[in-house]
Design an enzyme around this catalytic site. Structure first.
Site, PDB file in Angstrom:
ATOM      1  N   SER A 121      36.485  35.196  37.578  1.00 52.02           N
ATOM      2  CA  SER A 121      38.024  34.611  37.369  1.00 52.02           C
ATOM      3  C   SER A 121      37.067  33.092  36.170  1.00 52.02           C
ATOM      4  CB  SER A 121      38.393  34.480  38.118  1.00 52.02           C
ATOM      5  OG  SER A 121      38.624  34.835  39.319  1.00 52.02           O
ATOM      6  N   HIS A 354      39.401  39.840  47.803  1.00 51.33           N
ATOM      7  CA  HIS A 354      37.275  40.211  48.531  1.00 51.33           C
ATOM      8  C   HIS A 354      36.829  40.879  50.355  1.00 51.33           C
ATOM      9  CE1 HIS A 354      36.201  39.376  45.116  1.00 51.33           C
ATOM     10  NE2 HIS A 354      36.415  37.637  44.227  1.00 51.33           N
ATOM     11  N   ASP A 391      44.264  37.436  35.903  1.00 48.39           N
ATOM     12  CA  ASP A 391      42.755  37.436  35.089  1.00 48.39           C
ATOM     13  C   ASP A 391      41.733  38.471  35.670  1.00 48.39           C
ATOM     14  OD1 ASP A 391      42.196  36.894  38.170  1.00 48.39           O
ATOM     15  OD2 ASP A 391      40.951  35.370  37.403  1.00 48.39           O
TER      16      ASP A 391
HETATM   17 ZN   LIG Z   1      37.166  36.933  42.191  1.00 47.57          ZN
END
Ligand SMILES: [Zn+2]
Ligand SMILES: *[C@@H]1O[C@H](CO)[C@@H](O)[C@H](O)[C@H]1NC(C)=O
Ligand SMILES: *[C@@H]1O[C@H](CO)[C@@H](O)[C@H](O)[C@H]1NC(C)=O
Ligand SMILES: *[C@@H]1O[C@H](CO)[C@@H](O)[C@H](O)[C@H]1NC(C)=O
Length: 559
Positions: A121, A354, A391
């Site tokens: 990121s 995640h 992103d």
């Molecule tokens: Zn990440």
């Protein structure tokens, strides 16, 4: 008489089907007409009409709003679209859309960074906010700065400005919102220059030796330096990094060791300059802000990140929905005569992926979507460029072949393709907590998911590659940029991710495009097909200047 056994047989088959799908809800299609041709041909004609009427706005964008769903790759986008249709409308969902999917323009972005095929990121934010690709884990600095190289990060030419600084130089009001810490990688690239995204507070830097002493942590850069100290709106989590925790939390993400209270410093700075301000930490306080008479707003709604939407305290003493932050931010920024730039990050989408929690991730996307939807009602897209992007992606897949309308968080119970005959979830991850195989004394087997509630927010799907702390990794394919408003049509093919910063600057005449020079374009409204013979010359659509160069080049070659 003869039909009775047949009916019984059909009933038995139906009952069998029901048992199979007992923990995999199948939602109905919204239209009964889908089986016929007319439905699709009509829909096709409507899409053609819409494409033909697509507006091309070439006026200067007074305002720009960049919405960025962290980790919101194409797969997550598709799964969220289906989830929305099932959750909000009770329909199968595949046929529905997220609000940005109806924007008139779209491009794909290459998200690699300078030293990794699959990026993070920090380096990606440097690309879409500063227009410059960077090294993995570095923030707001160019490729001359290697990871952890503090001295290189201090060299002026290695420190590209961000679109928020460009907007400030054009006398526009600026701000950002995130659901992560206000010092987290994505938003940090809008104001900070750091050779390591983890240098959010002083303590984290000391671990990297005396070389880091010359550098300033990210939280201090937000409060002390340009452009951070001039942001009119800063909202997110991160009280710990800012040295102003409300509660004595045990988790030490980045506790300051220098004893600084950056919230107090932020307030002092506004008071010394005679500016009106509001510092808020709850939904109630946020809603009580008088946006007409408050110049600076700092909202810190979490010690570290803000909670997931599925886990949030929704009372007035809790912390706000992302759309509530967007509402206050736009109401404040709209006061600016010269326009504004607002960056909104749906940051917890990434964190949910995640930890491989599909439900949390999809709920975060829907909350983010509500924020985009609200923003669109508050601004005029004829003078405001709105870009929705991500992103980077994640290694989540949508596996074949669930029936149409199958619960997107559910399981596929019957599959001719699966060799062990066991059910599997539609959504799985390539990396994460691992595959959880066991040995049954005879052979290695997957867990049997029959009866497991895979739609629970805490359900963890199987993953192919086990990782440390079960922490799933990013994915490397392109992400989309959806755009509406002035110059949105500059998103039109596969682009470098840096294109985002350039389009926003070009549209709003800031930064490298502050001279607002617009090159002459041949009437784009003239349909190319009107003149087929010109088309075959290969010159149609080129500018007169280009044709001239082309002719000269041909002459030189033929000499
Ligand atoms: Zn990440
Ligand atoms: C359309 O096809 C589906 C699947 O074959 C069937 O269940 C449904 O009844 C059909 N609907 C109509 C209106 O033909
Ligand atoms: C999975 O479990 C269900 C319920 O216990 C059982 O009916 C089914 O046969 C099992 N599947 C396999 C392949 O073992
Ligand atoms: C792994 O599978 C076993 C059953 O085979 C189950 O009890 C356990 O909860 C599973 N662990 C995870 C992390 O899914």
């Amino acid at each position: 008489m003869t039909s009775l056994p047949l009916i019984l047989l059909v009933a038995a088959a139906a009952a069998a089907a029901l048992v199979h799908y007992s923990n995999a809800t199948v939602f109905p299609r919204p239209s009964e007409d889908e089986n016929g041709s007319d439905y699709w041909l009509k829909l096709g004609r409507e899409e053609i009409e819409e494409a033909l009427l697509k507006p091309t706005l070439t006026n200067v964008a007074k305002n720009v709003i960049l919405f960025m769903g962290d980790g919101m790759g194409i797969t997550v986008n598709t799964a969220s679209r289906i989830y929305k249709g099932q959750k909000k409308h009770g329909y199968s969902g595949e046929e529905g859309h997220l609000v940005w999917e109806k924007f008139p323009n779209i491009g794909l972005l290459k998200t690699y960074d300078l030293d990794k095929q699959v990026s993070d990121s920090a380096s990606t934010a440097t690309a879409y906010l500063c227009g410059v690709k960077a090294n993995y884990y570095t923030v707001g600095v160019n490729g001359h700065v290697k990871f952890n190289d503090c001295p290189a990060s201090l060299i002026e030419e290695n420190r590209p400005a961000s679109i928020l600084q460009w907007a400030q130089e054009a006398k526009k009001d600026t701000g950002f919102i995130t659901t992560t810490q206000v010092t987290h990688a994505s938003v940090a690239a809008s104001y900070a220059k750091s050779a390591n995204r983890k240098w959010q507070c002083d303590k984290k830097m000391k671990k990297f030796g005396p070389d880091t002493a010359a550098c300033k942590d990210i939280a201090r850069q937000l409060v002390e330096d340009v452009p951070g100290k001039h942001f009119k709106v800063v909202m997110g989590g991160g009280r710990q990094e800012m040295g102003s925790p409300k509660t004595d939390i045990t988790e030490d993400n980045c506790k300051r060791s220098d004893g600084m209270n950056l919230v107090r410093d932020w307030i002092n700075h506004k008071e010394e300059n005679g500016k009106s301000y509001a510092y808020v930490t709850t939904t109630r306080e946020l809603q009580s802000i008088d946006t007409k008479n408050t110049e600076y707003i700092l909202g810190l709604f979490g010690e570290i990140h803000m909670p997931y939407e599925t886990d949030r305290d929704t009372s007035l003493d809790g912390c706000p929905h992302i759309k509530e932050m967007v509402e206050v931010a736009i109401n404040r920024l709209k006061n600016s005569d010269n326009g504004f730039f607002l960056f909104v990050e749906g940051g917890m989408i990434d964190n949910a992926l995640h930890i491989t929690s599909p439900k949390r991730a999809l709920e975060e996307v829907l909350a983010f979507e509500e924020a985009v939807e609200l923003a669109l009602t508050m601004v005029n897209t004829e003078e405001t460029l709105v870009v929705v992007t991500a992103d980077h992606s994640h290694g989540m897949t949508i596996n074949g072949y669930p029936p149409r309308g199958n619960d997107i968080l559910g399981i596929v119970t019957e599959s001719e393709d699966v060799s062990d005959g066991l059910p599997f979830t539609t959504l799985t991850f390539a990396t994460g907590h691992g595959f959880n195989y066991s040995f049954n004394g005879n052979e290695v087997v997957r867990p049997n998911l029959t009866g497991v509630d895979t739609t629970d927010k805490d359900y963890v799907p199987l993953a192919a590659i086990p990782t440390h702390y079960d922490y799933e990794t990013h994915g490397g394919e392109d992400v989309a940029a959806f755009a509406v408003g002035p110059w949105a049509h500059l998103f039109h093919r596969v682009h470098e991710q840096t294109h985002v910063a350039n389009v926003m600057a070009y549209a709003s005449c800031t930064g490298p495009y502050k001279d607002c020079h617009r090159r002459e374009v041949t009437a784009s409204s003239e349909p190319v097909t009107k003149n087929p013979e010109r088309r075959s010359s290969g010159a149609t659509g080129l500018l007169p200047g280009n044709i001239f160069i082309f002719v000269v080049a041909v002459q030189i070659l033929s000499v």
